[in-house]
Design an enzyme around this catalytic site. Structure first.
Site, PDB file in Angstrom:
ATOM      1  N   GLU A 144      10.754  17.080  15.117  1.00 43.17           N
ATOM      2  CA  GLU A 144      11.218  16.739  13.768  1.00 43.17           C
ATOM      3  C   GLU A 144      10.497  17.621  12.756  1.00 43.17           C
ATOM      4  O   GLU A 144       9.283  17.585  12.640  1.00 43.17           O
ATOM      5  CB  GLU A 144      10.944  15.272  13.454  1.00 43.17           C
ATOM      6  CG  GLU A 144      11.421  14.872  12.068  1.00 43.17           C
ATOM      7  CD  GLU A 144      11.083  13.438  11.696  1.00 43.17           C
ATOM      8  OE1 GLU A 144      11.766  12.891  10.809  1.00 43.17           O
ATOM      9  OE2 GLU A 144      10.141  12.878  12.281  1.00 43.17           O
ATOM     10  N   GLU A 196       9.725   1.507  10.913  1.00 39.67           N
ATOM     11  CA  GLU A 196      10.807   2.486  10.722  1.00 39.67           C
ATOM     12  C   GLU A 196      10.146   3.849  10.826  1.00 39.67           C
ATOM     13  O   GLU A 196       9.347   4.231   9.972  1.00 39.67           O
ATOM     14  CB  GLU A 196      11.481   2.281   9.365  1.00 39.67           C
ATOM     15  CG  GLU A 196      12.816   3.005   9.250  1.00 39.67           C
ATOM     16  CD  GLU A 196      12.690   4.384   8.618  1.00 39.67           C
ATOM     17  OE1 GLU A 196      12.766   5.384   9.383  1.00 39.67           O
ATOM     18  OE2 GLU A 196      12.496   4.473   7.401  1.00 39.67           O
ATOM     19  N   LYS A 217       0.843  -1.199   0.000  1.00 33.44           N
ATOM     20  CA  LYS A 217       0.000   0.000   0.000  1.00 33.44           C
ATOM     21  C   LYS A 217       0.881   1.253   0.000  1.00 33.44           C
ATOM     22  O   LYS A 217       1.601   1.510   0.958  1.00 33.44           O
ATOM     23  CB  LYS A 217      -0.910   0.046   1.234  1.00 33.44           C
ATOM     24  CG  LYS A 217      -1.901   1.214   1.199  1.00 33.44           C
ATOM     25  CD  LYS A 217      -2.484   1.518   2.556  1.00 33.44           C
ATOM     26  CE  LYS A 217      -1.640   2.467   3.354  1.00 33.44           C
ATOM     27  NZ  LYS A 217      -1.607   3.847   2.818  1.00 33.44           N
ATOM     28  N   THR A 222       1.946   7.604  13.991  1.00 34.12           N
ATOM     29  CA  THR A 222       1.198   6.568  13.274  1.00 34.12           C
ATOM     30  C   THR A 222       1.742   5.190  13.603  1.00 34.12           C
ATOM     31  O   THR A 222       0.981   4.212  13.685  1.00 34.12           O
ATOM     32  CB  THR A 222       1.257   6.819  11.759  1.00 34.12           C
ATOM     33  OG1 THR A 222       0.770   8.139  11.485  1.00 34.12           O
ATOM     34  CG2 THR A 222       0.412   5.819  11.005  1.00 34.12           C
ATOM     35  N   GLY A 223       3.045   5.082  13.800  1.00 35.90           N
ATOM     36  CA  GLY A 223       3.642   3.802  14.153  1.00 35.90           C
ATOM     37  C   GLY A 223       3.074   3.227  15.435  1.00 35.90           C
ATOM     38  O   GLY A 223       2.871   2.002  15.558  1.00 35.90           O
ATOM     39  N   CYS A 258      14.060  10.783   6.408  1.00 35.02           N
ATOM     40  CA  CYS A 258      14.047  10.419   7.827  1.00 35.02           C
ATOM     41  C   CYS A 258      15.435  10.543   8.434  1.00 35.02           C
ATOM     42  O   CYS A 258      15.574  10.873   9.616  1.00 35.02           O
ATOM     43  CB  CYS A 258      13.496   9.003   8.003  1.00 35.02           C
ATOM     44  SG  CYS A 258      14.405   7.711   7.130  1.00 35.02           S
ATOM     45  N   GLY A 273       6.923   5.408   8.470  1.00 34.40           N
ATOM     46  CA  GLY A 273       6.124   6.608   8.626  1.00 34.40           C
ATOM     47  C   GLY A 273       6.425   7.283   9.942  1.00 34.40           C
ATOM     48  O   GLY A 273       7.479   7.055  10.550  1.00 34.40           O
ATOM     49  N   SER A 274       5.513   8.094  10.397  1.00 39.98           N
ATOM     50  CA  SER A 274       5.734   8.870  11.610  1.00 39.98           C
ATOM     51  C   SER A 274       5.641   7.991  12.853  1.00 39.98           C
ATOM     52  O   SER A 274       4.996   6.935  12.854  1.00 39.98           O
ATOM     53  CB  SER A 274       4.714  10.001  11.712  1.00 39.98           C
ATOM     54  OG  SER A 274       3.415   9.483  12.007  1.00 39.98           O
TER      55      SER A 274
END
Length: 475
Positions: free
Chosen positions: A377, A246, A173, A228-229, A280, A224-225
């Site tokens: 960040e 990651e 996705k 969200t992780g 990142c 992702g962030s």
């Protein structure tokens, strides 16, 4: 296969082209116009993709590893054969320059080929007169791979290579901000891989949670962030789904007093601002020894004043826009906060009214350590420069973060730099370079920057589960 790269975007499920029940717009971040519409995957279509992947799993996992290795090479060859069209499509939806887009595609195919050199180990625990005991690593089943918008294909390859090589089947996705090139890659690979081995679906914000909660998916690989992780991990916990995450970073760079300022300035500048800072592993806060602070600050400012920002498809452009409106607004909020607090700007600041999500290259001169631009960040072309006199202070400040993805140390004396680097709390520490990764070396985040690891043998084993077989020998 003849593929049109400017229209007819479909998902790939069980080797077939599948349109959406509905569609969503994909914007060009350089001018905010609609590039195309992408299919919006429904829950039923996701179920179909999971069923296809699960049906394909027995035959795929039974293939000799040499065949799966060769198919990774075949995937890379097919992508490379269409790299020119793919890079233009990537630039139109992501915003990065054509040169950056070409580099991402080349990096992805290199990643697939290099990953194909790895093999799962088999350990003989005991080989005696009484028994034979072997531990091997077997595939998990169906992997859900969720890729971000900053490197849609590059970071998908981090997951596809090891997942497929290990014998898993995959549902990929892409981000709803950048689905188009990934959909076309899925289309290109329909004739390369057996049906159901690689399924590509696209959709809005609901699709990711559907995948993480789906009982038919055995593992999630997510980039992702950190925010969200955490949600991915919580959702996956209900079915004890394995995860590799990651996540975000606030990578420090520490510059010692003995550096060659002009040489380090160039490396640091692009280590911070490549892809407009949407990396990142970019340097996101730079601690500079007081003895070289002024000359390095001036050198970075001079470089910034030579860089041209604009539409990534235009010739002579060095950096493109922020990729999407939410991230653009977040970066502007950080700049606005710095302005309202009276911090000194060496370059940049808030942009003028214009079409496109462009943020000027912004260098902020020695803001307070507790300022938002240092603590958060930014993921954009904004960089705080921070002065230090004592290396103990610099190390403490560098480590005082919830993140621990990457870090770098810069010095003419490699031993001194290495001594500092060993004290930094980060998964990857570079000495006199930055952002160098290889498919053959482990890449993992510390603290809130990740869970599990990608790349190298450890990254391959993330897509497997150990199985020990013991054979009792008759005496």
């Amino acid at each position: 296969m003849r593929v049109r790269f400017d229209t007819s975007f479909t998902m790939t499920i069980n080797g077939d082209a599948v349109p959406g029940k509905s569609w969503f717009d994909v914007l060009n971040p350089a001018n905010e116009t609609v590039v195309a519409q992408a299919p919006d995957c429904s829950p039923v279509q996701l179920d179909d993709a999971v069923a296809a992947a699960r049906s394909a799993f027995p035959a795929w996992s039974a293939k000799p590893v040499a065949e799966r290795q060769q198919l990774l090479h075949d995937m890379a060859d097919e992508i490379d054969a269409h790299s020119d069209a793919l890079k233009r499509l990537l630039t139109s939806e992501q915003g990065k320059t054509l040169a950056e887009a070409a580099a991402e595609i080349a990096g992805a195919t290199y990643w697939l080929r290099a990953t194909a050199t790895l093999t799962q180990p088999e350990t003989v625990n005991e080989d005696s007169d009484d028994r034979l005991s072997i531990t091997r690593h077997v595939p998990l089943g169906v992997v859900g791979a969720i890729a971000p918008w900053n490197f849609p294909l590059g970071l998908a390859a981090f997951k596809l290579g090891p997942a497929l090589l290990a014998g898993n089947t995959v549902i990929l996705k892409p981000s709803p901000f950048t689905p188009l090139m990934t959909l076309k890659v899925g289309e290109l690979l329909r004739d390369v891989l057996p049906p159901g081995v690689l399924n590509v679906v696209s959709g809005g914000d609901e699709l990711g949670p559907w995948m993480t909660a789906h009982p038919g998916i055995d593992k999630i690989g997510f980039t992702g962030s950190t925010q969200t992780g955490r949600k991915v991990m919580a959702s996956a916990a209900a079915s004890l789904k394995r995860v590799t995450l990651e996540l975000g970073g606030n990578d420090p760079a520490i510059v010692l007093a003995d550096v060659d300022v002009p040489a380090v300035a160039q490396k640091l500048f692009w280590g911070a601002f490549y892809s407009s800072g949407q990396v990142c592993l970019a340097a996101k806060r730079v601690y500079i020894h007081a003895e070289v602070y002024e000359p390095l600050k001036n050198a970075l400012t001079d470089i910034a004043n030579t860089v041209r920002m604009g539409d990534g498809a235009d010739e002579g452009v060095h950096l493109g826009p922020i990729q999407n409106r939410p991230q653009y607004d977040r970066v502007l909020d950080l700049i606005r906060d710095a302005e309202e607090n009276g911090y000194h700007f060496l370059t940049g600041g808030l942009p003028q009214e214009q079409k496109g999500y462009f943020v000027p290259l912004t260098l902020i001169d020695n803001p307070p350590e507790d300022s938002r631009i240092v603590q958060e960040e930014q993921f954009g072309p904004v960089l705080p420069l921070l002065k230090f006199d004592d290396i103990e202070d610099a190390v403490a400040r560098a480590n005082a973060s919830e993140y621990g993805l990457g870090a770098s140390v810069w010095s003419a004396n490699t031993d001194d730099a290495l001594a500092v680097g060993r004290r930094l709390q980060a998964g990857t520490v570079w000495i006199n370079e930055i952002q160098h990764l290889t498919p053959l070396v482990t890449f993992a985040g510390h603290k809130q920057s990740g869970f599990g690891t990608e790349s190298g043998l450890d990254g391959l084993l993330e897509y497997t589960v150990p199985q020990t077989i013991t054979v009792r020998r008759e005496n």
